[in-house]
Scaffold this active site. Structure first.
Site: not given
Length: 281
Positions: A39, A67, A81, A172
């Protein structure tokens, strides 16, 4: 002709498509693709395939990804987010022990709901298009695998985690599910992809470093796979795409001649005693 992959450290506020376009222009080729969307909010490892290496997108996409993610408790947004519209806020306080217990329980496979603000298509239309038009739609679910998850930091209600996940996992959504299991709400504030398969953020180039970036060759990418050096007879069969006997008892076989990769073969789904071309180079 450029054939290989390049690891880009994607900056914030760029789409993955933006990076593909920049790399495409730099190498003067349209044969460019990425192996897993980040993203605009996210930064970090974006594996870009160039030339014949675009045939390896499926192989590289299917690997595990690591991540470092930050999220804040007590805030819910429509996009899951911090870039989204705030839907709800609540005062909340959770102990380190409570958080670690929930994180440990997330390890393994579970069924995850795809976020509405994503590019997954339903009936030929992207989910975020439904969201923008205010149309309710049942969100698809998929089995994901959380290989590891570790609490790195807690500061007030800001939490930082490090996690390794399977293809198709939305961080997310993972954060949303962590917060649900904590009986609260939360939203992602930052995301860095630090690793994809065997490629680390330390191996990556910034956009400013693109001029001096070195491609990783197809031979280097596939060097850990089972490889067979072919003779002239087998070479003729392979370049003509022949189905072969699976004398190797492997799921994936890389055929080379004079050190150059010719093709990747896989088990034939209609007959497990045979192998058939999967990618031709």
């Amino acid at each position: 002709m450029h054939d290989g992959i390049i690891i880009i450290n994607k900056p914030k506020d760029y789409t993955s498509r933006d990076i593909v376009n920049i790399v495409s222009k730099h190498f003067n080729t349209k044969k460019v693709g990425h192996t897993g969307t980040l993203d605009p909010l996210a930064t970090g490892v974006l594996v870009i395939c160039i030339g014949k290496a675009t045939k390896l997108v499926d192989y590289l996409t299917s690997t595990y990804k690591e991540y470092i993610a930050e999220f804040i408790l007590g805030v819910e947004t429509d996009t899951l987010d911090i870039t989204g519209n705030v839907l709800k806020e609540e005062k909340i306080s959770k102990s380190k022990e409570e958080i670690e217990k929930v994180l440990n329980n997330m390890i393994g496979e579970y069924v995850q709901e795809v976020p509405i603000y994503s590019a997954v298509k339903i009936n030929g239309k992207k989910l975020y298009e439904y969201a923008r038009e205010g149309i309710d739609i049942e969100l698809p679910k998929r089995v994901v695998d959380i290989k590891s998850i570790e609490l790195l930091n807690i500061e007030n209600n800001k939490i930082t985690i490090k996690t390794t996940v399977s293809k198709g996992t939305y961080i997310r959504s993972l954060i949303k599910d962590i917060c649900t299991n904590l009986n609260t709400i939360g939203t992602m504030t930052n995301l860095i992809r630090t690793k994809q398969g065997k490629y680390n953020i330390e191996d990556s180039y910034t956009l400013d470093e693109l001029e001096n970036a070195k491609l990783i060759s197809i031979e280097e990418i596939l060097k850990d796979e089972f490889t067979v050096e072919v003779d002239d007879d087998l070479y003729t069969k392979i370049i003509n795409g022949a189905i072969l006997d699976n004398i190797y008892q492997k799921d994936l076989i890389i055929f080379k001649k004079d050190g150059k990769i010719l093709s990747a073969y896989r088990k034939y789904d209609k007959d497990n005693t045979k192998i058939k071309p999967d990618k031709m180079f």
